[in-house]
Enzyme design. Structure first.
Site, mmCIF file in Angstrom:
data_model
loop_
_atom_site.group_PDB
_atom_site.id
_atom_site.type_symbol
_atom_site.label_atom_id
_atom_site.label_comp_id
_atom_site.label_asym_id
_atom_site.label_seq_id
_atom_site.Cartn_x
_atom_site.Cartn_y
_atom_site.Cartn_z
ATOM 1 N N CYS A 53 0.841 -1.203 0.000
ATOM 2 C CA CYS A 53 0.000 0.000 0.000
ATOM 3 C C CYS A 53 0.875 1.252 0.000
ATOM 4 O O CYS A 53 0.622 2.196 -0.749
ATOM 5 C CB CYS A 53 -0.918 -0.015 1.227
ATOM 6 S SG CYS A 53 -2.102 1.355 1.265
ATOM 7 N N CYS A 54 1.919 1.256 0.845
ATOM 8 C CA CYS A 54 2.847 2.391 0.876
ATOM 9 C C CYS A 54 3.549 2.568 -0.470
ATOM 10 O O CYS A 54 3.793 3.702 -0.903
ATOM 11 C CB CYS A 54 3.874 2.201 1.984
ATOM 12 S SG CYS A 54 3.239 2.385 3.658
ATOM 13 N N CYS A 97 -0.555 8.594 7.122
ATOM 14 C CA CYS A 97 -1.920 8.401 6.666
ATOM 15 C C CYS A 97 -2.833 8.163 7.875
ATOM 16 O O CYS A 97 -2.416 7.596 8.892
ATOM 17 C CB CYS A 97 -1.998 7.208 5.709
ATOM 18 S SG CYS A 97 -1.215 7.517 4.105
ATOM 19 N N CYS A 123 -3.219 4.677 9.520
ATOM 20 C CA CYS A 123 -1.946 4.102 9.953
ATOM 21 C C CYS A 123 -1.268 4.930 11.042
ATOM 22 O O CYS A 123 -0.102 4.695 11.366
ATOM 23 C CB CYS A 123 -1.004 3.950 8.766
ATOM 24 S SG CYS A 123 -1.604 2.800 7.512
ATOM 25 N N CYS A 169 8.068 3.360 5.554
ATOM 26 C CA CYS A 169 7.054 3.190 4.524
ATOM 27 C C CYS A 169 7.629 2.774 3.175
ATOM 28 O O CYS A 169 6.898 2.407 2.274
ATOM 29 C CB CYS A 169 6.253 4.478 4.355
ATOM 30 S SG CYS A 169 7.254 5.875 3.828
#
Length: 241
Positions: free
Chosen positions: A110-111, A193, A196, A221
């Site tokens: 995702c990062c 984010c 997170c 990340c």
């Protein structure tokens, strides 16, 4: 001259050297406290260094509000880089919107989509980039140098606040009336984010609220990591020896 004044002078010297010797250079701002210090120094001194931020699509409303704060306070617009829409949609379709909670690999993917790929676009064609990282922020950053040889991106990377303390950052912000993310007043010393990041408790590490469900050793990340290893293998000066 006080210790803080020495640090501030060195930081400004570093920024001026970047402008003079590593053009075009860019500053990657997360819009957090450290990055607002660098934003203030760059814009008040009219340095020819572009400022950009990664709009991941999952940021807090307070963080997004800092984009307008910078424009209002300094009269300058921060450049924004967004993730590729198809990549985000494919991830969500295959794994789910919040799959990053399920494993470190899914979180890093995702990062990669929301941060690393947009960063690569932002750095394309540049000679150097700047971050607001500090040594005291995390166990993964204790060897941080002011200047590093970023072989992954083929350029120099600068961390002008590497030796600054948390107190140094806030002394500068308050002394210079620098706008800052209101989440800092709600227990968020480190802001990423929204899903997170959480507020921290008294006595916790400043980055304890980042990916709080993971071990400290995995809490990066990917912006500063290549093949699972931190990019900062050696400071630039050491690499040249």
């Amino acid at each position: 001259m006080s210790e803080f004044a020495d640090k501030l002078s060195l930081t400004l010297q570093t920024l001026r050297r970047i402008e003079a010797e590593f053009s075009p250079a860019v500053f990657a701002s997360s819009l957090a406290a450290e990055d607002m210090v660098l934003t203030d120094l760059i814009l008040k001194n009219q340095l020819n260094i572009e400022i950009f931020s990664l709009q991941t699509g999952r940021l807090h409303a307070e963080t997004l509000g800092m984009i307008d704060q910078v424009k209002t306070h300094y009269g300058k617009q921060i450049s924004l880089f967004l993730p590729e829409e198809n990549a985000v949609n494919d991830y969500v379709t295959q794994y789910g919107l919040n799959a990053f909670y399920d494993s470190v690999d899914l979180r890093k993917e995702c990062c990669r989509i929301r941060k690393v790929e947009p960063l690569n676009r932002a750095l394309a064609g540049k000679a150097a980039w700047i971050t607001g990282q500090r040594k005291a922020q995390a166990a993964t950053r204790t060897e941080l140098a002011i200047q590093e040889d970023d072989v992954a991106h083929g350029m120099q990377k600068f961390n002008p606040l590497a030796d600054w303390s948390e107190d140094d950052v806030w002394h500068y912000i308050r002394s210079n009336e620098v706008p800052y993310n209101p989440l800092h007043d709600k227990g968020y010393p480190s802001i990423g984010c929204e899903p997170c990041t959480r507020a921290i408790q008294a006595g916790e590490d400043v980055r304890a609220g980042r990916w709080w469900w993971e071990n400290p050793e995995s809490k990066e990340c990917g912006l500063h990591v290549v093949d699972g290893k931190l990019i900062r293998i050696r400071a630039a000066s050491a690499a040249a020896e």
